[in-house]
Design an enzyme around this catalytic site. Structure first.
Site, short mmCIF file in Angstrom:
data_model
loop_
_atom_site.label_atom_id
_atom_site.label_comp_id
_atom_site.label_asym_id
_atom_site.label_seq_id
_atom_site.Cartn_x
_atom_site.Cartn_y
_atom_site.Cartn_z
N ILE A 1 0.81 -1.21 0.00
CA ILE A 1 0.00 0.00 0.00
C ILE A 1 0.85 1.27 0.00
CG2 ILE A 1 -1.74 1.30 1.28
CD1 ILE A 1 -2.81 -1.08 -0.26
N PRO A 2 1.94 1.38 0.77
CA PRO A 2 2.74 2.61 0.72
C PRO A 2 3.24 2.95 -0.69
CG PRO A 2 3.33 1.36 2.66
CD PRO A 2 2.43 0.49 1.86
N HIS B 1 13.30 -2.04 -9.68
CA HIS B 1 13.64 -3.44 -9.44
C HIS B 1 15.01 -3.77 -10.04
CE1 HIS B 1 9.47 -4.05 -8.18
NE2 HIS B 1 9.81 -5.24 -7.76
#
Length: 485
Positions: free
Chosen positions: A346-347, A382
């Site tokens: 969620i953050p 990533h």
């Protein structure tokens, strides 16, 4: 019974008698009871200590906490990762002073935007340059430092945007008052958060107005808080619940030890055994190793998720009395890939929605373009967190993230309900070990990955004398255990 062989070494006599009574006649030779447990692997599930296909207890106890320290420190007198983390305060203070000058009017918006952009660009480039040039930086230590700088980048980006929005709103309010009164009133403090719903929950009772928020205490509270979206007023809990905090701390300690033990005992030997099939391009063995790696990898990923998003973030939030505790939603019920990415972190999702997706939509971009841009940004970070610490640029992490776009389209169009949920879980279970094996298998220098994972050289087909210079005594002991029998 006189002509039968004695029970195999390591097997108790009562257990041997029970097996002979329970199994059909002649089955003992087929499972290997009469050949010292070296005949057939069908006996492996019955006796795990001799198994090659289950939990790798055949290697003995490989858990060594001392090796964990060596993952962060290559030279006890050189701490490049820790120094990088400390130096991140320079960029934090630079952003704060730029905002102070912008609030005072001594710096134009254009100049402030240029300085902020240079500061944010340096936050990403400086640690990567240090990691690539300083040889004493270990991959795990470099990953920790780069992850810290990535979080600082996202937080400072949000800090810049929110303060800019406050200045724009203050300018509009002053223009409206000037139009109504026809005079020039004294600058009034405007509460930008009063009576509004913020991105991180409800507004706190004691509110802070812009530019009173531009101070060290406010900024460092935001840097330590478990959120990426800046607010002038965060929701606060009334007190620190000591029992709740103690439970979270115990969970953090326990799961940290469990993750380290599972990686050393289960995952590292599986990766070691996967190197030879990759080198020989034995596709059947590669698939076997992939499925074997998927079990510990997914198990560790689930434990890590609980450790990070439930135990660690709740512990930090409790210490800071941070009120917004929505760190994840029910991603395990995801019936589409899109729902998973919107609810498991969620953050990050709130940051992408607030500072990237919505601004692109407001600027006139189509939804599919904004969604693709969000995945591109996620794929970049990533790859940034994988390639730079390993000093290897193969774009496996980037392609893995971008593959989520066609996967999301396929699952959303052709799979619904439980079938979509199964597709999400299969992508999680299989996708991650594919990225792990592809990254490790494409390492340009096998000795490099061996040194920081403490992998003996002989297991990867590399002469041990070429890699023993960087292998500790614990790794040599592990080499003897793994190569015996």
């Amino acid at each position: 019974m006189a002509g039968r062989r004695p029970p195999p070494r390591g097997t108790s006599a009562p257990l041997q008698r029970w097996l002979r009574r329970s199994l059909p006649l002649g089955w003992e030779r087929r499972v290997g009871l009469d050949c010292g447990w070296r005949g057939n692997r069908l006996a492996a599930p019955l006796f795990p200590p001799h198994s090659r296909g289950s939990f790798p207890s055949r290697y003995g106890i490989l858990v060594d906490p001392i090796q964990v320290v060596s993952l962060f420190l290559k030279d006890p007198y050189s701490w490049p990762s820790l120094c990088l983390v400390i130096l991140s305060n320079v960029f934090v203070l630079a952003a704060l002073h730029i905002e102070k000058h912008l609030a005072a009017g001594s710096l134009s918006e254009h100049s402030g935007s240029v300085l902020h952009s240079l500061n944010l660009l340096t936050v990403l480039c400086f640690p990567a340059l240090v990691v690539l040039t300083v040889s004493s930086a270990t991959p795990v230590g470099a990953l920790f430092a780069l992850l810290t700088y990535t979080i600082v980048f996202l937080k400072l980006f949000s800090f810049r945007d929110v303060n800019r929005w406050c200045r724009e709103r203050r300018a509009k309010d002053e223009s409206a008052r000037l139009g109504e009164l026809g005079t020039s009133p004294a600058p009034a403090k405007h509460n930008a958060a009063s009576g509004q719903k913020t991105a991180n929950g409800d507004v706190a009772e004691k509110s802070v107005s812009y530019p009173a928020n531009l101070n060290y205490k406010d900024l460092y509270y935001f840097l330590l808080a478990p959120t990426l979206c800046y607010e002038l007023n965060f929701p606060r809990s009334p007190r620190i619940r000591k029992r709740f905090l103690l439970r979270r701390l115990v969970e953090m300690l326990f799961f940290t030890q469990l993750i380290v033990g599972l990686i050393q005992q289960w995952m590292v030997p599986t990766i070691q055994n996967s190197m030879k099939p990759f080198r020989d391009m034995d596709y059947s063995r590669i698939i076997e190793r992939l499925l074997k790696l998927a079990v510990p990898n997914h198990f560790i990923w689930l434990i890590f998720f609980y450790w990070l998003f439930h135990s660690s973030m709740n512990a930090v939030a409790e210490v800071l009395r941070f009120g917004d505790r929505e760190f994840y939603r029910d991603w395990w019920n995801s019936e589409s890939v899109t729902y998973f990415w919107q609810n498991w972190n969620i953050p990050v999702h709130k940051w992408c929605l607030r500072h990237f997706y919505v601004p692109m939509i407001r600027s006139g971009c189509r939804r599919w373009m904004a969604r693709t841009a969000v995945f591109l940004l996620s794929a970049f970070f990533h790859e940034y967190l994988v390639s730079v610490p390993l000093r290897m640029f193969r774009l496996w992490a980037f392609m893995g993230m971008m593959a989520q776009l066609p996967l999301a389209w396929f699952v959303g169009k052709f799979l619904q309900g439980n079938y979509g949920n199964a597709a999400v879980w299969i992508s999680l279970i299989i996708g991650q070990p594919i990225a792990v094996l592809m990254s490790v298998g494409s390492m340009p220098d096998p000795c490099f990955i061996q040194r920081w994972l403490s992998i003996p050289g002989g297991l990867l087909g590399v002469p041990g004398s070429l890699c023993y210079a960087g292998v500790s005594c614990g790794a040599k002991k592990q080499h003897r255990i793994l190569t015996s029998g």
